[in-house]
Motif scaffolding. Structure first.
Motif, short mmCIF file in Angstrom:
data_model
loop_
_atom_site.label_atom_id
_atom_site.label_comp_id
_atom_site.label_asym_id
_atom_site.label_seq_id
_atom_site.Cartn_x
_atom_site.Cartn_y
_atom_site.Cartn_z
N LYS A 1 10.52 10.76 -16.70
CA LYS A 1 10.28 9.44 -16.11
C LYS A 1 11.06 9.38 -14.81
N GLN A 2 10.61 8.58 -13.90
CA GLN A 2 11.35 8.36 -12.67
C GLN A 2 11.26 6.88 -12.35
N LEU A 3 12.35 6.31 -11.94
CA LEU A 3 12.32 4.92 -11.47
C LEU A 3 13.16 4.85 -10.20
N ALA A 4 12.54 4.48 -9.10
CA ALA A 4 13.27 4.29 -7.85
C ALA A 4 13.24 2.81 -7.49
N MET A 5 14.38 2.23 -7.25
CA MET A 5 14.46 0.83 -6.84
C MET A 5 14.99 0.77 -5.41
N ALA B 1 17.83 5.69 -7.77
CA ALA B 1 16.77 6.32 -8.55
C ALA B 1 17.36 6.95 -9.80
N GLN B 2 16.67 6.79 -10.92
CA GLN B 2 17.11 7.44 -12.15
C GLN B 2 15.90 7.63 -13.05
N ASN B 3 16.11 8.15 -14.26
CA ASN B 3 14.95 8.53 -15.06
C ASN B 3 14.95 7.95 -16.48
N ARG B 4 15.46 6.74 -16.63
CA ARG B 4 15.38 6.06 -17.93
C ARG B 4 14.83 4.65 -17.77
#
Lengths: 507, 396
Positions: B15-19, B31-34
């Motif tokens: 998963k990737q989440l960039a804010m 950015a992180q992956n949870r």
């Protein structure tokens, strides 16, 4: 610190197979100032767990970003199923790897993940210093970076481990108008190395001397720089370049997976590849009684890390291996199997690769050359599995009648590694290390490299064009899936070239 | 596959989440992956803190709300058995037709991506896509003699064709087989350089980044900074960034800033028609933004075949790969011509080694000899052979 959810899953490891479980967290922090404007301000984290199973001569691998008791079991099962799938189609009839003594190797480090403000305020102070002291610069870029890898490893055969590998650096890039008005650029890694940012950088003033030195070199290059005369010349490679040579032109060719793939080193084992003076080692955690720039104590297959001696007195004596290739070549594995992210399988990688120093004094080496060059800095390089290499050179001097003469503009050198090493006739008694590099062989990987000043013969090429200029680059996002089996970027994985084989040291 | 043998089969779930936060003109990215609630809250807090640490710059912004859309691209569910069959088929073909080739590494993958891009103006795009990727690295061997290695990659949205027929894989294998025995050009001369489609991509990557990209424009070093609308290349050159081209596989439908992606020309009939700018750089420079940021380069073909073009060249080289540093920001480049051949009297001759080339990318664009009718589409770009005069070529 990563909680241990792995050790109590060992009961799930299948007999007759090699199994590795690895939980891993990678942190990256970055701040960039371009002419005083903050154009980069990023923090990233990647965390997860993976399993790899070796069965019947093939591997199954699986990973997930969730880290719970259940997901650890899930990836273990998926890796086992993948190994079974591949074994059904392409099994090789092999048993598990040779047994290793069980052990647990722990590398302690108090990882202080400082706030983003710390990076920004520090480079703002440096930017203020440069802007005030050197108003004649066309542009200035300052980059603060920090990355770390924390790994918790649990294996069926060998050493479990818990390691933390933190690094942090500041890059300063300066551009100045050259003699013809065209921009001329130079950059330097200012301080930094192993450790978190707060430990490596306490006061901006500590960086001023290196910044002043960078400016002085840039001014020399911009005002008086000349292109070298093209041809095969006697040169002295400074430690940064000899380290690049050790890693890129020689190191990759003696990675066992590339040997199996047909590199030039395959037919050269136990043969002369350099002059008697040449010794080359991939160090694990200690070199010359000191910690290596990026110490590694256990690899991701559970092999306790030891030094890999590659060239001894000019003879190629070994390769870098994982456990499978070590068995194939009847060598002892030295802990070179490394993975970059939790979702990466271990590959054969270098750790801290260096040409060993000799006994000569640098001044005597310079004095021994009537017409040649002293090459000090590089920003990129590329090498082939044939050993043919090309390095960009960003700073150096002419040598005329045994003395340093005019500074050099950007140029390139090339040669064939195992031919060029045979021309080495002097090595300095001091060496330097660099550790900001990021090797890009399929996966990025922090690596150290180093060497002494090396006197040798290489092809040096001028350019017929105007003075070269370099600067920090904002790259479009690469979309090519082209593998980069032998590439290194000194600074960041994301800028890895799509070329099959390249090294870039631009920040 | 490693060393010509199957070695690893893997399945990855990530998963990737960039804010990105922009508050009072201050920008920060985390950015992180949870995706768990606690991590999301922690990330949002860290993102705002990062922004608060930044200097204000009114030019940071996101795309405004236009028309939201959901996209489905490619083949989202892999056919694993057929994928494996295509791998075996390729290896069998290589063994039969290219017996001197050692496949150092072959990585074949199916990648399924489900992504969404949203911002506080109400923009929400989602994309569900699946594609197959083939990456090869190989060299040719006879006894202890070996060619240079060659690497290439292709993206496909189906498994209908044998891998050998994708991109330029078949030609690349054939060329590398002929590169075991090499020669250097000998001496130094100014000649013609035939750049293969794969190498065209390498060279134009630097050119576009430094001349038309925001780095060179923000720092003021781009030689094209004042040339919008002016001639910068031979009028036969039209170069587009075209993620929506039908030959591009799973090209981006949105930009990093949250705009819907559109194709656009950088060079049209030799004239500079647009820069490759993010919204920030566009605002800062008061120039139009790039309509996509995908770098799917499409170069318009010429009207002659590559064989016809080569037949007119007295002395020159073919270059399959460029081993050199990043060209200077003014376009100067020098390096080693890899995987290349000598051309003499209109015919392709022996393979080359230890042959250096030097030139200037901007000058090259104005010294175009020809563009081939043939184009190679590898799923990421669509490129012809390009032939340039006035290149400095030197041997040992």
């Amino acid at each position: 610190m990563i909680q241990d959810l792995l050790t109590n899953k060992k009961y799930l490891f299948a007999s007759g197979a090699n199994t590795e479980l690895r939980a891993q967290r990678n942190l990256n922090r970055r701040a960039v100032l371009l002419n005083g404007a903050l154009v980069g301000n990023v923090r990233t984290e990647q965390f997860g767990v993976s399993a790899r199973v070796y069965e019947n001569g093939v591997y199954g691998f699986s990973s997930t970003a969730e880290y719970t008791d259940e997901t650890v079991k899930d990836v273990l099962q998926a890796a086992s199923e993948n190994a079974a799938f591949l074994a059904r189609h392409a099994g090789k009839g092999k048993g598990p790897h040779k047994a290793m003594a069980p052990n647990r190797i722990v590398t302690a480090y108090d990882l202080n993940d400082v706030e983003q403000r710390t990076y920004i305020e520090f480079i703002q102070a440096l930017d203020g210093y440069i802007a005030q002291k050197y108003p004649d610069l066309m542009s200035r870029t300052i980059i603060a970076t920090a990355d770390s890898m924390e790994k918790l490893l649990c294996v069926s055969n060998g050493s479990d481990g818990h390691s933390i590998l933190p690094r942090s650096y500041i890059y300063v890039v300066m551009t100045m108008a050259g003699a013809d008005g065209q921009p001329v650029e130079l950059y330097e890694v200012v301080g930094g190395g192993y450790g978190t940012f707060d430990r490596n950088y306490t006061k901006p003033e500590d960086c001023y001397a290196e910044i002043d030195k960078l400016y002085d070199r840039l001014r020399q290059k911009a005002k008086d720089g000349v292109y070298p005369e093209a041809g095969t010349k006697t040169v002295i490679l400074g430690g940064i370049l000899s380290g690049m040579l050790a890693h890129e032109a020689v190191g990759h060719t003696v990675e066992a997976d590339l040997v199996i793939g047909g590199s030039v080193a395959g037919p050269c084992l136990n043969k002369r590849v350099g002059s008697d003076l040449v010794n080359l080692v991939d160090f694990a955690h200690t070199a010359f009684g000191q910690p290596t720039p990026l110490p590694l104590y256990v690899d991701d297959e559970g092999t306790a890390a030891t030094d890999a001696v590659l060239i001894k007195d000019g003879i190629l004596v070994g390769y870098m291996n994982n456990r499978e290739s070590a068995e194939r070549f009847n060598m002892v594995p030295t802990g070179n199997a490394r993975a970059y992210l939790f979702s990466d399988e271990p590959l054969i990688r270098m750790r801290n690769t260096a040409v060993l120093p000799g006994k000569s004094k640098l001044e005597d080496m310079i004095a021994s050359i009537d017409d040649g060059y002293y090459l000090l800095d590089t920003n990129n390089g590329q090498a082939d599995t044939t050993g043919e290499f090309m390095f960009g050179v960003t700073f150096g001097y002419e040598i005329k009648n045994g003395k340093l003469a005019r500074p050099l503009l950007d140029t390139t050198i090339s040669g064939v590694a195992f031919d060029m090493l045979k021309t080495v006739d002097m090595l300095s008694d001091e060496m330097i290390w660099a550790s900001s590099g990021m090797c890009g062989k399929k996966q990025p990987m922090p690596v150290g490299m180093g060497g002494p000043a090396v006197k040798c013969r290489v092809n040096i090429g001028g350019t017929r064009w105007r003075p070269c200029r370099r600067r920090a680059r904002t790259r479009p996002r690469p979309t090519s899936p082209t593998p980069s089996p032998m590439s290194s970027t000194w600074t960041e994985a994301s800028s890895a070239s799509s070329a099959p084989c390249s090294t870039s040291s631009s920040p | 596959m490693d060393g010509g043998e199957f070695s690893l089969f893997r399945t990855l779930f990530d998963k990737q989440l960039a804010m990105t936060a922009i508050q009072g003109g201050r920008k920060g990215i985390v950015a992180q992956n949870r995706y768990d609630e606690a991590t999301l809250r922690e990330s949002a807090k860290a993102c705002l803190e990062a922004a608060a640490s930044a200097q204000p710059d009114e030019n940071w912004d996101f795309a405004p709300l236009s028309q939201n859309e959901d996209f489905v691209l490619g083949e989202v569910t892999p056919d694993t058995d057929k994928l494996f069959f295509r791998c075996q088929e390729l290896m069998a073909s290589v063994k039969e037709r290219f017996p001197t080739i050692i496949m150092e590494q072959m990585i074949v993958a199916h990648k399924e991506v489900l992504k969404a891009k949203a911002n506080s103006y109400g923009v929400l795009f989602s994309t569900h896509q699946g594609s197959y990727q083939v990456q090869l690295m190989f060299s040719a061997h006879e006894g202890e003699k070996a060619s240079s290695f060659f690497g290439g990659g292709v993206i496909a949205d189906n498994l209908d064709k044998p891998f050998l027929e994708l991109g330029s894989i078949e030609k690349d294998l054939a060329d590398v087989e002929r590169q075991i025995d090499t020669t250097s050009v000998g001496g130094k001369f100014e000649g013609t350089m035939v750049v293969t489609p794969g190498c065209v991509g390498e060279l134009f990557y630097s050119l576009l980044a430094d001349f038309a990209g925001e780095g060179g424009l923000l720092s003021g070093t781009s030689p094209w900074k004042d040339k919008l609308g002016e001639k910068v290349a031979d009028e036969r050159i039209t170069l587009s960034l075209a993620p929506l081209d039908e030959r591009i596989v799973c090209g981006d439908r949105t930009t990093s800033d949250g705009f819907r992606a559109e194709n656009f020309d950088i060079i049209k009939d030799g004239k500079l028609s647009a820069f490759f700018l993010s919204l920030y750089a566009a605002n800062k420079l008061k120039l139009p933004r790039g309509k996509n940021d995908s770098f799917n380069v499409v170069i318009a073909p010429g009207d002659k075949s590559i064989d016809e073009i080569i037949s007119t060249i007295d002395r020159g080289i073919v270059i399959g790969r460029f081993s050199g540093g990043q060209p200077s920001s003014n376009g100067d480049f020098s390096g080693v011509a890899k995987n290349g051949f000598l051309i003499e009297n209109g015919k392709i001759g022996p393979a080359l080694s230890e042959t250096m080339i030097a030139g200037n990318l901007a000058d090259m664009l104005n010294h175009l000899r020809a563009i081939s009718r043939e184009q190679v589409a590898d799923g990421m770009s669509v490129l012809p052979y390009m032939v340039f005069d006035g290149i400095t070529i030197s041997g040992k």
